[in-house]
Design an enzyme around this catalytic site. Structure first.
Site, mmCIF file in Angstrom:
data_model
loop_
_atom_site.group_PDB
_atom_site.id
_atom_site.type_symbol
_atom_site.label_atom_id
_atom_site.label_comp_id
_atom_site.label_asym_id
_atom_site.label_seq_id
_atom_site.Cartn_x
_atom_site.Cartn_y
_atom_site.Cartn_z
ATOM 1 N N GLU A 9 48.048 13.178 79.998
ATOM 2 C CA GLU A 9 46.904 13.818 80.849
ATOM 3 C C GLU A 9 46.214 13.263 81.763
ATOM 4 O OE1 GLU A 9 44.534 16.442 78.090
ATOM 5 O OE2 GLU A 9 46.090 16.371 76.502
ATOM 6 N N ASP A 82 47.318 15.376 74.545
ATOM 7 C CA ASP A 82 46.442 15.054 73.367
ATOM 8 C C ASP A 82 47.104 15.737 72.302
ATOM 9 O OD1 ASP A 82 45.075 13.306 74.734
ATOM 10 O OD2 ASP A 82 43.449 14.936 75.316
ATOM 11 N N ASP A 84 45.431 17.794 70.025
ATOM 12 C CA ASP A 84 44.925 19.046 69.474
ATOM 13 C C ASP A 84 45.717 20.260 69.957
ATOM 14 O OD1 ASP A 84 44.060 18.861 72.159
ATOM 15 O OD2 ASP A 84 41.903 18.566 71.750
ATOM 16 N N GLU A 86 44.881 22.173 72.450
ATOM 17 C CA GLU A 86 44.831 22.225 73.850
ATOM 18 C C GLU A 86 45.777 21.312 74.397
ATOM 19 O OE1 GLU A 86 43.491 24.335 77.029
ATOM 20 O OE2 GLU A 86 42.520 24.341 74.938
ATOM 21 N N TYR A 287 41.144 9.004 68.972
ATOM 22 C CA TYR A 287 40.909 10.428 69.759
ATOM 23 C C TYR A 287 39.341 10.983 69.338
ATOM 24 C CZ TYR A 287 42.226 14.638 71.778
ATOM 25 O OH TYR A 287 42.174 15.819 72.749
ATOM 26 N N ARG A 289 38.127 14.111 69.878
ATOM 27 C CA ARG A 289 38.201 15.452 69.427
ATOM 28 C C ARG A 289 38.717 15.767 68.281
ATOM 29 N NH1 ARG A 289 39.690 16.235 74.955
ATOM 30 N NH2 ARG A 289 37.745 17.073 76.236
ATOM 31 N N HIS A 332 43.192 14.413 61.556
ATOM 32 C CA HIS A 332 43.875 13.020 61.731
ATOM 33 C C HIS A 332 42.853 12.025 61.211
ATOM 34 C CE1 HIS A 332 47.363 14.648 63.578
ATOM 35 N NE2 HIS A 332 46.623 15.327 64.283
#
Length: 754
Positions: A9, A82, A84, A86, A287, A289, A332
């Site tokens: 990203e 990522d 998640d 999104e 990560y 989030r 996670h």
């Protein structure tokens, strides 16, 4: 080795991963989403199952073209966005937009950017999870439908350029409802009695501070009590000791990191997420989030080794935390350092502070419990008064040696030790004080407590909290983060020493708040309107249920467009009914009559903001509300003070010097020259001597020529112009700006609109 294209990203992440993969791999960023709904259209096909109409924005076309060329040359394309929902959607959009065949496409995920994690991910690729994509798509479409249909209603009924949103509007309601609780709260004074005792048989410096178990409602009652206490004898009637245990907090989730960084570091939620993103992309933390408090066995073992080496084995207590968050979608790991053995990093000052917080919280979670001794002393007088003193002594600090979770004011409780005393011990009163205090209204929300409340109610997800707060404060101005000064009250406290009662006067500040989210008038009006006309949208339970629907979609239990259809039909019908009602939402409050003139004074909200009006339709005066003033709470006295300007200070060279107030604050008017008052200066007390040095230069562009409340005539770089409602209007040729009346300005504005 085959040619491999890895798409991530961000450029920072691409650079870090490229070092781990080496030759045969090209790592490139997509710079987030490469495809989205159109900006100025609904971009959702309601009649065909709410199908979203995605486009590649202009600023992403070159990125897409470059990635497409690289993908065509590559044997395998690894989608490494990522982990998640999104991120899953970004991978799907990449696959669709770049036309990637399934045979050469691999989806990989990792929760930390380390060589081991990246190589492990490459060894275990998977397919794109279309259920997660559907959940993200459902959220995006639902939010677009709400925003696209609800915002125009606000434009018609209240004011242009407003917005509403599924999570945004509920968060706004929380803050507004709390402010209304505070408005309705009538603080009351009371007297709290505190005594300082000296235990018999202890060193002279030994003292015990205890509080009376009763409050007095008036100074007279408190004074009577102190008189009755003259000559009283005091005895320790109870000394209870009880051991307890304190447990370390779990490692950080997104939400708890936002809260603790706000409390301890004073970081805005948006700053916390930005800095955490930087740390993650540099490979320094996992990560950022996540709803999970889980730690990997590698992290737990690394923490154990570090604790034993640096603190001793008695400080080690490996443990795994269970995730209690409802609907945790990123199950996670918690947010932790990628290398726990590193207590510090290189980076910016903010990065170092946030990393230190994450490191300490992670390591402390694997440390031993703290043992504490709680002591409660009860002291009774021979006249029936009962005082109590409490303290907590730390017997074994355990995890507290490294980290203690902070309170809302950013501090952590320490150890307080009371002397070891036996029941029956005589206690000599050295001083007894009756202090005037005030009952406290419910606390306003800070960013941290708002995040905590949203999570408790199941509204939104931690990754949405930062943009939600940013929209409410920065983008829309519904809320501001600031201080509430409160009001000054002079109180009388009483102190008894020996047989003498001495009064003392002190100024207490009542209702003050610092660094809290304060609703502005427009925020209150929007929230009230939505509660009145769209109660379902701002209902806390409804918003939480929608999140559960998204979770079920992600797990394959529900079809995304069916969830949208169930919501949209009644919502759209309500929108249509509201639009048919016609008329605007008017907010006004009669404050009373001016004692001098008898004219009515009213606080109103107009097209250009809140103001007060004195007089009727034939003869009116207007004045804008000051920053922090609300229609709901402004008093007649405060409103009349707004009309005390303009105020003539005197003359310089035969020209009057006048202090007045405009929409951009108070300023000095001197002929055709206008100069803003220095920051912090009160226009009601400003003097001619203070004004003189400010009037030696020429007036700057943007200064005020005339002020009619909601309409201003300003000096501009290219000449005078009219400003109203955030829109500028040109003054027609042949008309002098200085001679224009309010009616002239309204006619010019009306002609321009036609």
């Amino acid at each position: 080795m085959a040619d491999n294209l890895v798409i991530v990203e961000s450029p920072a992440k691409a650079g870090t991963i490229q070092k781990f993969l080496g030759q045969g791999f090209t790592v490139k960023p997509s710079f987030g989403h490469i495809r989205d709904l159109q900006d100025n259209k609904l971009s959702v096909d309601i009649r065909n199952g709410f199908a979203p109409e995605y486009v590649v924005p202009a600023d992403k076309r070159k990125v897409v073209a470059d990635l497409r060329k690289l993908a065509e040359k590559s044997d395998i394309v690894w989608l490494a966005s990522d982990e998640d929902r999104e991120g899953e959607a970004i991978s799907w959009h990449l696959a669709e937009t770049l036309g990637l065949p399934a045979a050469k496409t691999r989806r990989i995920v990792f929760h930390e950017i380390t060589k081991h994690a990246i190589l492990e991910a490459v060894e275990h690729p998977r397919n794109i999870d279309m259920n997660m994509v559907a959940a993200q798509q459902a959220r995006r479409v639902l939010d677009r439908l709400v925003g696209f249909e609800l915002s125009p209603v606000l434009w018609r009924k209240i004011q242009p350029k407003l917005s509403a949103g599924r999570v945004q509007s509920v968060a706004l309601r929380l803050v507004v409802d709390r402010e209304k609780e505070i408005m309705a709260f009538g603080e009351e004074s009371f007297y709290r009695v505190e005594a300082v005792f000296h235990p018999e048989g202890t060193p002279a410096a030994t003292k015990v501070t205890a509080v009376l178990d009763h409050r007095f409602v008036s100074m007279e009652e408190a004074e009577d009590f102190l008189r009755e206490s003259i000559g009283a004898k005091y005895t320790l009637t109870s000394a209870e000791k009880k051991e307890g245990t304190r447990f370390p907090a779990a490692p950080f989730t997104t939400s708890t990191l936002q809260q603790e960084a706000s409390r301890r570091l004073r970081f805005p939620v948006s700053a916390t997420m930005r800095i955490a993103q930087q740390l993650y992309e540099k490979g320094l933390i996992t990560y950022m989030r996540t709803d999970s408090t889980n730690l990997s066995s590698l992290a737990i073992n690394s923490a154990k080794q570090l604790i034993c080496d640096n603190f001793g084995e008695e400080y080690s207590h490996p443990r795994q935390y269970k995730t209690h968050s409802k609907g945790a979608q990123e199950a996670h790991e918690a947010i932790r350092p990628t290398y726990i053995a590193n207590p510090s990093i290189e980076g910016t000052a903010q990065e170092k502070k946030l990393y230190d917080l994450i490191w300490k919280r992670t390591v402390a979670s694997q440390m031993a419990d703290a043992r504490v001794l709680g002591t409660t002393l009860t002291i009774t007088s021979d006249r029936g008064a009962v005082y109590s003193a409490q303290a907590t002594e730390i017997l074994f600090d355990g995890f507290l040696k490294l980290y203690s979770e902070s309170s809302e004011n950013g501090t952590a409780a320490g150890s307080v030790v009371l002397p070891s005393l036996n029941t029956g011990c005589a206690m000599t009163d050295k001083q007894i004080t009756a202090a005037c205090k005030f009952t406290q209204a419910p606390p306003r929300y800070s960013e941290a407590t708002l995040v905590k409340k949203l999570e408790e109610l199941g509204i939104g997800r931690p990754s949405t909290y930062a943009p939600t707060i940013s929209t409410l404060t920065t983008a829309r101005g519904y809320l501001v983060k600031g201080d509430k000064e409160g009001r000054k009250v002079t109180v009388t406290n009483l102190t008894l020493k020996g047989d003498t009662i001495t009064p003392s006067h002190k100024t207490e500040t009542v209702g003050a708040d610092k660094g809290k989210l304060l609703p502005q008038e427009i925020g209150i009006i929007v929230s009230d309107y939505l509660v009145a006309h769209f109660p379902g949208i701002v209902d806390y339970d409804f918003t939480a249920r929608v999140e559960k629907d998204f979770d079920e979609i992600a797990e394959g239990g529900k079809r995304w467009n069916e969830v949208i259809a169930d919501f949209y039909k009644p919502f759209h019908a309500t929108v249509e009914d509201t639009v048919k009602e016609g008329g605007k939402s008017r907010v006004s409050r009669f404050l009373g009559n001016d004692p001098e003139t008898g004219l009515p004074v009213t606080a109103r909200f107009g097209q250009y903001g809140p103001y007060v009006q004195k007089g009727d339709e034939d003869s009116r005066q207007f004045a804008s509300l000051e920053k922090g003033q609300l229609i709901e709470t402004i008093t007649l006295e405060e409103a009349l003070a707004l009309f005390s300007l303009p105020r003539t200070l005197g003359e310089i060279n035969g020209i009057p010097v006048v202090v007045t107030k405009g929409r951009f604050g108070p300023y000095i008017k001197y002929g055709t020259t206008n100069v803003s008052l220095p920051k912090g200066k009160d226009p009601l007390t400003f003097t001619l001597d203070e004004a003189a040095p400010l009037l030696s230069g020429s007036a700057p562009a943007g200064s005020v020529i005339s002020d009619f409340g909601d309409i201003l005539i300003l000096k501009g770089k290219y000449g005078p112009y009219i400003k109203a409602g955030g829109v500028n209007y040109r003054i027609p040729r042949g008309k002098k700006a200085e001679s224009l009346t309010e009616q002239d300005c309204r006619a010019i504005i009306s002609d321009n609109k036609k």
